[in-house]
Design a protein around this motif. Structure first.
Motif, PDB file in Angstrom:
ATOM      1  N   VAL A  95       1.051  -1.144   0.152  1.00 47.62           N
ATOM      2  CA  VAL A  95       0.034  -0.053  -0.198  1.00 47.62           C
ATOM      3  C   VAL A  95       0.877   1.353   0.233  1.00 47.62           C
ATOM      4  O   VAL A  95       2.153   1.204   0.219  1.00 47.62           O
ATOM      5  CB  VAL A  95      -1.061  -0.011   1.146  1.00 47.62           C
ATOM      6  CG1 VAL A  95      -1.806  -1.392   1.272  1.00 47.62           C
ATOM      7  CG2 VAL A  95      -0.212   0.121   2.681  1.00 47.62           C
ATOM      8  N   SER A  96       0.353   2.556  -0.198  1.00 47.91           N
ATOM      9  CA  SER A  96       0.864   3.608   0.141  1.00 47.91           C
ATOM     10  C   SER A  96       0.534   4.147   1.474  1.00 47.91           C
ATOM     11  O   SER A  96      -0.621   4.093   1.764  1.00 47.91           O
ATOM     12  CB  SER A  96       0.613   4.708  -1.085  1.00 47.91           C
ATOM     13  OG  SER A  96       0.811   5.869  -0.533  1.00 47.91           O
ATOM     14  N   ASP A  97       1.725   4.492   1.931  1.00 47.71           N
ATOM     15  CA  ASP A  97       1.295   4.896   3.546  1.00 47.71           C
ATOM     16  C   ASP A  97       0.822   6.319   3.381  1.00 47.71           C
ATOM     17  O   ASP A  97      -0.032   6.737   4.295  1.00 47.71           O
ATOM     18  CB  ASP A  97       2.515   5.332   4.178  1.00 47.71           C
ATOM     19  CG  ASP A  97       3.321   4.147   4.661  1.00 47.71           C
ATOM     20  OD1 ASP A  97       2.707   3.027   5.073  1.00 47.71           O
ATOM     21  OD2 ASP A  97       4.488   3.626   4.507  1.00 47.71           O
ATOM     22  N   LYS A  98       0.950   7.123   2.411  1.00 44.00           N
ATOM     23  CA  LYS A  98       0.266   8.477   2.325  1.00 44.00           C
ATOM     24  C   LYS A  98      -1.211   8.340   1.915  1.00 44.00           C
ATOM     25  O   LYS A  98      -1.928   9.108   2.572  1.00 44.00           O
ATOM     26  CB  LYS A  98       1.149   9.355   1.059  1.00 44.00           C
ATOM     27  CG  LYS A  98       0.344  10.473   0.988  1.00 44.00           C
ATOM     28  CD  LYS A  98       1.336  11.138  -0.155  1.00 44.00           C
ATOM     29  CE  LYS A  98       0.690  12.655  -0.466  1.00 44.00           C
ATOM     30  NZ  LYS A  98       1.453  13.279  -1.611  1.00 44.00           N
ATOM     31  N   ASP A  99      -1.594   7.114   1.191  1.00 42.60           N
ATOM     32  CA  ASP A  99      -2.965   6.971   0.920  1.00 42.60           C
ATOM     33  C   ASP A  99      -3.799   6.231   2.026  1.00 42.60           C
ATOM     34  O   ASP A  99      -4.970   6.330   2.122  1.00 42.60           O
ATOM     35  CB  ASP A  99      -3.243   6.321  -0.307  1.00 42.60           C
ATOM     36  CG  ASP A  99      -2.719   7.341  -1.675  1.00 42.60           C
ATOM     37  OD1 ASP A  99      -2.806   8.397  -1.526  1.00 42.60           O
ATOM     38  OD2 ASP A  99      -2.343   6.582  -2.766  1.00 42.60           O
ATOM     39  N   PRO A 112      -3.024   6.051   5.827  1.00 39.56           N
ATOM     40  CA  PRO A 112      -2.303   6.256   7.084  1.00 39.56           C
ATOM     41  C   PRO A 112      -2.777   5.561   8.120  1.00 39.56           C
ATOM     42  O   PRO A 112      -3.813   5.300   8.146  1.00 39.56           O
ATOM     43  CB  PRO A 112      -2.679   7.964   7.255  1.00 39.56           C
ATOM     44  CG  PRO A 112      -3.837   8.188   6.346  1.00 39.56           C
ATOM     45  CD  PRO A 112      -3.942   7.176   5.222  1.00 39.56           C
ATOM     46  N   TYR A 113      -2.188   5.586   9.035  1.00 43.85           N
ATOM     47  CA  TYR A 113      -2.284   5.125  10.586  1.00 43.85           C
ATOM     48  C   TYR A 113      -1.735   5.850  11.515  1.00 43.85           C
ATOM     49  O   TYR A 113      -0.692   6.465  11.216  1.00 43.85           O
ATOM     50  CB  TYR A 113      -2.245   3.604  10.430  1.00 43.85           C
ATOM     51  CG  TYR A 113      -1.011   3.057  10.610  1.00 43.85           C
ATOM     52  CD1 TYR A 113      -0.214   3.010   9.284  1.00 43.85           C
ATOM     53  CD2 TYR A 113      -0.139   2.729  11.933  1.00 43.85           C
ATOM     54  CE1 TYR A 113       1.145   2.490   9.527  1.00 43.85           C
ATOM     55  CE2 TYR A 113       0.983   2.332  11.719  1.00 43.85           C
ATOM     56  CZ  TYR A 113       1.687   2.189  10.478  1.00 43.85           C
ATOM     57  OH  TYR A 113       3.089   1.757  10.546  1.00 43.85           O
ATOM     58  N   GLN A 126     -13.442   7.409   6.772  1.00 41.69           N
ATOM     59  CA  GLN A 126     -13.336   6.073   7.602  1.00 41.69           C
ATOM     60  C   GLN A 126     -12.422   6.490   8.830  1.00 41.69           C
ATOM     61  O   GLN A 126     -11.163   6.995   8.300  1.00 41.69           O
ATOM     62  CB  GLN A 126     -12.898   4.823   7.090  1.00 41.69           C
ATOM     63  CG  GLN A 126     -13.996   4.386   6.221  1.00 41.69           C
ATOM     64  CD  GLN A 126     -15.508   4.296   6.570  1.00 41.69           C
ATOM     65  OE1 GLN A 126     -15.772   3.600   7.728  1.00 41.69           O
ATOM     66  NE2 GLN A 126     -16.322   5.040   5.994  1.00 41.69           N
ATOM     67  N   LYS A 127     -12.774   6.210  10.160  1.00 43.34           N
ATOM     68  CA  LYS A 127     -11.763   6.558  11.115  1.00 43.34           C
ATOM     69  C   LYS A 127     -10.363   5.856  11.217  1.00 43.34           C
ATOM     70  O   LYS A 127     -10.496   4.668  10.605  1.00 43.34           O
ATOM     71  CB  LYS A 127     -12.503   6.173  12.667  1.00 43.34           C
ATOM     72  CG  LYS A 127     -13.844   7.035  12.832  1.00 43.34           C
ATOM     73  CD  LYS A 127     -14.257   6.316  14.143  1.00 43.34           C
ATOM     74  CE  LYS A 127     -15.575   7.090  14.420  1.00 43.34           C
ATOM     75  NZ  LYS A 127     -16.602   6.132  15.264  1.00 43.34           N
ATOM     76  N   LEU A 128      -9.407   6.596  11.352  1.00 37.91           N
ATOM     77  CA  LEU A 128      -8.006   6.084  11.348  1.00 37.91           C
ATOM     78  C   LEU A 128      -7.739   4.970  12.278  1.00 37.91           C
ATOM     79  O   LEU A 128      -8.462   5.253  13.418  1.00 37.91           O
ATOM     80  CB  LEU A 128      -7.012   7.344  11.361  1.00 37.91           C
ATOM     81  CG  LEU A 128      -6.858   8.288  10.384  1.00 37.91           C
ATOM     82  CD1 LEU A 128      -5.536   9.043  10.447  1.00 37.91           C
ATOM     83  CD2 LEU A 128      -6.953   7.476   8.960  1.00 37.91           C
TER      84      LEU A 128
END
Length: 558
Positions: free
Chosen positions: A87-91, A93-94, A440-442
């Motif tokens: 995945v892309s961390d930018k797209d 995030p957590y 959606q909530k992180l």
């Protein structure tokens, strides 16, 4: 909202356990919808780098500064050769309450395209440990309950390995093992002569040493993370999903983010799921008689916590208050390496997809008063130094070129894969005021290794060093990389199995205590972690749960 659709079963997630659930349910005649939040990846045709040479990549295997900026976590694992499976961390995030490396692959097949392929059974040493030590809660099953399901899975996926007749690491249905090289054989002989309760054996892996079920054999290319066009290792893409598709009962829907489980308070069942199409952002509802959640430990937890209702105000099926807690991951930071002056006239031909294993040898029968409970196994490999290892030495010109193109000394690197205890405070939660691009909530992750794991790492360094010294290695150096949680990519435990609904989420068949038509068989179901790589156990529990679910469905109990 639109597109109301009905199926016999819904499976959420197409990774290593989701693929198994889909295959088992389809083979048993259920019309099954398999929902995957990522894109489709078809076996062979969607492995774009599988046959590329190193020089075909513009920057070799080096990531760019932009890669590191956009994907600070994933870029630690990927290279240009397999970046497309992360995945892309930018797209996506957590939130890290404490440092936690969460490596993810959102596509059909999930991380089954990227897994380490090591396959080890748990034993009653693992299933009984919590009860004997008074840690967390007892597992609701023992080895006898799952042994035949291990065999069932191994016979399908193909596992190479050697029988060793160890109680702490039960044997399985093995294809011939990969061969050890000369330095590994030497270390194995030394351990056998000098160490009690220890042996060195070829790693048990889901790479095929001979053709198996129209797949393989493994070509020893060591390019597994690009996807294998030969089907030389097991993945959902090469095995379970095609088998499910062949039944005519499977509907595969990629780009489908399941954001909520729909609860019917009158029936006291899950009716279906709410899905956001990740491309169009359209919302869809799908309905089924039974639901298998296999989204991977952390996303599964997030889905449960996000599915609130008047019946479940703290998360779906969360009567016990345990959903999200007890997060575990193996540690694999500590070990040792050394050089050996012998065997200069020997080399190896080709490559190999695995190394060796030294099964657990600590706290086998009783607590050995080592300052920590449970144990670890050692995983490693031996090889000769090559030009990459030698190129950092000083020199220039033709003599330097000759030196770095001449094979160097034999060396062994090995590290401990150690058990992590289930701590209630290690947890996954949702951040109420931060959302992703789909609203959606992180997800927030709060995890750390504690004193038991740290003392175990010290012991790993000591015993690994001792074994190398006794085998005549020199230039030995022990290490502890101090990697944060998540680095071993074995997240588990946040919706654990147990006998008591007051302290657990799932029963002995991975069935939700409070919602009988919902089953969870990914890593979140684990009550303790053992020290064995866990994917084989996930698959065995999945096959077992599917068998139970279909029988209950036919009896009218679901």
């Amino acid at each position: 909202m639109k597109n109301l659709n009905f199926y016999d079963a819904i499976v959420i997630g197409s990774g290593i356990s989701g693929g198994w659930a889909a295959m088992e349910l389809c083979k048993k005649g259920l019309k099954t919808l398999l929902l995957e939040r990522g894109r489709d990846v078809k076996h062979i045709q969607d492995y774009p780098t599988a046959n590329l040479n190193p020089w075909d990549f513009e920057l070799g295997f080096n990531n760019t500064l932009k890669d590191q900026e956009n994907d600070p976590i994933q870029s630690m694992a990927y290279t240009p050769a397999d970046k497309h499976f992360y995945v892309s961390d930018k797209d996506q995030p957590y939130v890290q309450e404490k440092p936690f490396n969460w490596f993810r692959g959102y596509q059909v097949g999930g991380r089954s395209l990227l897994w380490g392929r090591q396959c080890y059974r748990l034993s009653d040493l693992d299933f009984e440990a919590n009860l004997k030590e008074g840690v967390a809660i007892d597992w609701p099953i023992r080895y006898k309950d799952i042994a035949s399901w291990y065999s069932y899975v191994e016979s399908f996926i193909g596992v190479s390995g050697k029988h060793e007749n160890l109680s702490q690491l039960p044997d399985g249905e093995f294809l011939p093992p990969f061969e050890l090289n000369c330095i590994e054989e030497h270390l194995a002989d030394s351990i056998l002569k000098t160490e009690e309760n220890r042996l060195l054996t070829p790693a048990r892996v889901a790479n095929l040493t001979k053709g198996w079920d129209n797949r393989g054999p493994c070509q020893n290319r060591n390019l597994c993370t690009r996807g294998c066009p030969f089907g030389g290792y097991f993945s959902s893409n090469s095995s379970t999903i095609p088998s499910a598709m062949a039944t005519g009962n499977l509907t595969l829907r990629p780009f489908s983010i399941v954001v909520e489980l729909i609860y019917d308070e009158q029936e006291q069942k899950a009716k279906g799921v709410k899905v956001i199409d990740s491309v169009s952002n359209e919302v869809h509802l799908f309905y089924a008689n039974i639901i298998f959640i296999n989204a991977s430990t952390i996303p599964t937890t997030a889905l449960l916590l996000n599915s609130v209702s008047s019946r479940f105000p703290n998360g779906f099926g969360n009567d016990s208050g345990q959903v999200g807690h007890n997060l575990m991951d193996h540690h694999s930071s500590a070990g040792a390496f050394g050089m050996h002056d012998s065997f200069k006239n020997q080399y190896y031909k080709g490559r190999r997809p695995c190394g060796f294993l030294i099964p657990r040898y600590r706290n086998l029968n009783n607590n050995e008063n080592l300052g920590f409970s449970r144990g670890y196994n050692i995983q490693g490999r031996g090889q000769r130094q090559e030009w990459v290892d030698l190129s950092s030495s000083n020199g220039y010109g033709s003599q330097f070129k000759k030196e770095i193109t001449t094979p160097g000394k034999w060396m062994v690197w090995m590290a401990g894969w150690g058990e992590c205890l289930p701590y209630f405070e290690n947890r996954v939660s949702l951040v109420p005021d931060k959302v992703d691009k789909w609203g959606q909530k992180l997800i927030a992750i709060d995890f750390e290794f504690k004193d038991n794991e740290r003392k175990m790492m010290d012991d790993i360094k000591d015993t690994a060093t001792e074994m190398l010294i006794k085998a005549g290695f020199n230039n030995i150096d022990s290490f502890n990389y101090n990697k944060p949680g998540g680095s071993t990519v074995h997240e588990m435990g946040t919706a654990r199995m147990g006998n008591d609904p007051k302290t657990s989420v799932l029963n002995r068949f991975n069935q939700m205590h409070s919602v009988k038509n919902v089953f969870i068989t990914d890593g979140s179901c684990m009550t303790s972690s053992g020290c064995q790589n866990p994917s084989l156990t996930y698959m065995a529990l999945t096959a077992r749960a599917c068998d139970y679910a279909v029988k209950q469905l036919k009896l009218g109990n679901l």
